[in-house]
Every structure is written in C-alpha cells, then in structure tokens.
Design an enzyme around this catalytic site. Structure first.
Site, short mmCIF file in Angstrom:
data_model
loop_
_atom_site.label_atom_id
_atom_site.label_comp_id
_atom_site.label_asym_id
_atom_site.label_seq_id
_atom_site.Cartn_x
_atom_site.Cartn_y
_atom_site.Cartn_z
N LYS A 1 1.25 -0.82 0.02
CA LYS A 1 -0.34 -0.43 -0.04
C LYS A 1 0.81 1.37 -0.15
O LYS A 1 0.42 1.85 -0.60
CB LYS A 1 -1.00 -0.05 1.42
CG LYS A 1 -1.89 -0.97 1.43
CD LYS A 1 -2.25 -1.24 2.49
CE LYS A 1 -3.47 -2.31 2.32
NZ LYS A 1 -4.39 -2.42 3.37
N ASP B 1 -11.15 2.24 3.82
CA ASP B 1 -11.55 1.04 4.00
C ASP B 1 -12.73 0.21 3.81
O ASP B 1 -13.35 -0.80 3.34
CB ASP B 1 -10.62 0.18 5.06
CG ASP B 1 -9.23 -0.46 4.98
OD1 ASP B 1 -8.97 -1.13 3.42
OD2 ASP B 1 -8.81 -0.80 6.04
N GLN C 1 -4.90 -1.90 9.43
CA GLN C 1 -4.67 -3.48 9.06
C GLN C 1 -5.60 -3.98 10.05
O GLN C 1 -5.11 -4.36 10.99
CB GLN C 1 -3.24 -3.71 8.91
CG GLN C 1 -2.98 -4.17 7.74
CD GLN C 1 -3.32 -4.51 6.82
OE1 GLN C 1 -3.31 -3.80 5.67
NE2 GLN C 1 -4.16 -5.43 6.28
N1 GUN Z 1 -6.82 -7.25 6.20
C1 GUN Z 1 -7.20 -8.28 5.05
N2 GUN Z 1 -7.60 -7.67 4.15
C2 GUN Z 1 -8.00 -6.22 4.67
C3 GUN Z 1 -8.32 -5.39 3.96
O1 GUN Z 1 -8.66 -5.09 3.37
N3 GUN Z 1 -7.86 -3.71 5.04
C4 GUN Z 1 -7.33 -3.89 5.97
N4 GUN Z 1 -7.00 -2.47 6.81
N5 GUN Z 1 -6.68 -5.12 6.43
C5 GUN Z 1 -7.24 -6.16 5.80
#
Ligand code: GUN
Length: 294
Positions: A52, A119, A96
């Site tokens: 990211k 998200d 995350q």
């Molecule tokens: N863990 C697995 N997928 C995601 C996601 O799309 N966003 C976040 N913040 N954590 C994750």
C-alpha cells in the site's frame, strides 16, 4: 478462456488517478495523504501494508505507515486514530487487520472517521452500501467491480454466486452485485460454510466469486461451462524451495476451472492487484471530498 489481468487493469486505473492528480498538483494543491496503521508483526499484513505504501508513493501520494508493537493498548490506538481523524491534512486512514487479540477490532473500525474510512469498514459506510447510497466501499469487492467493468462483462440479470460472507469481501460483494448500477443488477446467491450441497448453487452461477479462504476449494465439477470466475483467495502455502518460503494459492483450482470458464482471474496477478488500485481510488476520492474538488 480470457484471463482477467489484474496487473494491466490496475495499472490503467492507477494511471488515470495519476493523470488527474498531476493536474491538481500543477495547480498548486497538496498531495493526497494515506495513513496505514499496523499493529504487531503478522507477516502477511506487513507485506500488504508495504505494498500500500509503495503504490501510494508511486502515484504521488503522501504515505505514512505507523508500525506499532504488539503490546500497543486499545486506548493508545484509539487516541492515535482520533488524532488522525481531526488532522485536515490526512485524507485516508486504515488500520490493518487482523489486530492482536486484546484489541476489539470492531471498536477500532467504528473509531475511524467515516469520511476517512477508505477501507469502507465503518458501519456508516457499510450501511450506505446496503442502502445504495454513496460512501466508501471495501477495496477488494470494489476492485472486483472495477475488473468486471474494465472487461465489459455483462452482469445485468445474471446469476452471481458469492462463496463466503465475510464483512470485508463476501457481504459487500453481494450487495454490490445486486445493487442498481451499470455493472450490478445481478441476481445474487450467497453460499457459506453452512450451505448444504454447495455445488448445486455454484453450478448455476453465470458469475462465480470465490472468497472463502480455502485454497483450491472450487473445482471444475462445481463450475458451469462459460462462467466468469473471480478468485479472491490468496492463501500462503509453505514452500521451502522458494526464496520467500511460500507461494500464493487461490480458492479456485485454476488448472481445471480455467478449461471451463469464459473469463478467470489468476492468483497471483488478479484480484489482489485490483484491491490496491481500489484502495488508491478510495483515497483519491476522500482527498477530492476533503478539498472539494469534484
Ligand atoms: N486485512 C485483510 N484485508 C484487509 C483490508 O482490505 N484492509 C485492512 N485494513 N485490513 C485487511
């Protein structure tokens, strides 16, 4: 069979964001700023957050990754989130997942300001999605929608079967596919771990979306000839012969299913790359909302 190429498709989306952003920057505006918070040492999470960050910077965004120790308390984390919530220079904020056991993930999700929740996990954004209102949509299902659109895959009136009902993928995916939008309007069935005789449903799917996290679960005998098959699974399988020590396997048995499908996403190189593009797109949307740039 046509391969749904996540690398090429995500690049087109990223190029389009970059083009638009370049015109804002040349008019003297600041860059979009995404903050990602990582708590603990989970290997896969670290890889995702690194990706990211790398992708944000490549697009010309500001990126802050806050790496916190496993011992971080829930109160400390909430305090940090609240400080980003009120910082006008921060457009997007994500924490995350998964979080260490002593932190209530749902509470954390609800602490993030909905207008920075790139998200799309906050109840307000999930509620907007359920109602068909404009908000932030979880990046993986949004990335799948972008992929269907990029390839012009007809979804209207088609039977879409989603396997998996997680809040991050399956449930929002089913809402998007059934919503009244250009690449929506499907008739949707959700299958999950308690579904009896799952293949009787998957065999009816014109569009089959596998998001259950069980490598190789969808086999050719479960797929209708000519179906569009979207594989959201990315499980790490240990493999000591590789430098990384693992390889990635999807929920679909690619070898056999690709002989029956009309379109199929590979793993890796499919949905995973679209997820990143969708997250960047959400961050850019938050930035444009924040600076009134529509
Ligand atoms: N863990 C697995 N997928 C995601 C996601 O799309 N966003 C976040 N913040 N954590 C994750």
């Amino acid at each position: 069979m046509i391969l749904l190429d996540g690398k090429a498709t995500s690049q087109i989306i990223k190029d389009s964001i970059k083009n638009e952003l370049d015109s804002f920057i040349s008019n003297g505006l600041r860059k979009p700023h995404l903050v990602a918070i990582l708590v603990g040492e989970d290997g896969a999470s670290r890889t995702y957050v690194d990706s990211k960050e790398r992708n944000s910077i490549a697009l010309g965004f500001n990126s802050t990754v806050l790496r916190l120790p496993d011992s971080t308390s829930q109160e400390e984390l909430i305090k940090i989130i609240k400080s980003y919530n009120v910082n006008p220079e921060i457009d997007g904020l994500l924490v995350q997942s998964p979080l260490p056991k002593h932190i209530n993930e749902s509470l954390i999700t609800q602490t993030i300001a909905p207008e920075k929740d790139v998200d799309g996990f906050h109840d307000i954004n999930m509620g907007k999605l359920a109602k068909g209102d404009e908000g932030f949509v979880s990046a993986t299902p949004l990335g799948v929608m972008m992929m269907l659109e990029a390839y012009g895959i007809e979804t209207k009136g088609k039977h879409c079967v989603v396997v998996g009902r997680s809040n991050i993928v399956g449930r929002p995916m089913s809402l998007l596919m059934s919503s009244n939008r250009k690449f929506g309007n499907s008739t949707v069935t959700i299958c999950h771990s308690q579904t009896i005789n799952i293949e009787s449903y998957t065999l009816q799917a014109d569009i089959l979306i596998a998001a259950l996290g069980k490598p190789g679960f969808i086999t050719a005998d479960m797929v209708k000839p000519g179906a569009v098959v979207i594989d959201v699974g990315i499980t790490r399988i240990e493999d000591s012969s590789r430098k990384s020590g693992f390889y990635l396997k999807g929920d679909v048995d690619f070898q056999s299913v690709s002989e029956k499908a009309s379109y199929i996403t590979p793993v890796p190189g499919g949905v995973g790359l679209m997820t990143i593009a969708a997250l960047l797109s959400n961050t850019f949307k938050a930035y444009k909302n924040n600076l009134n740039l529509w």
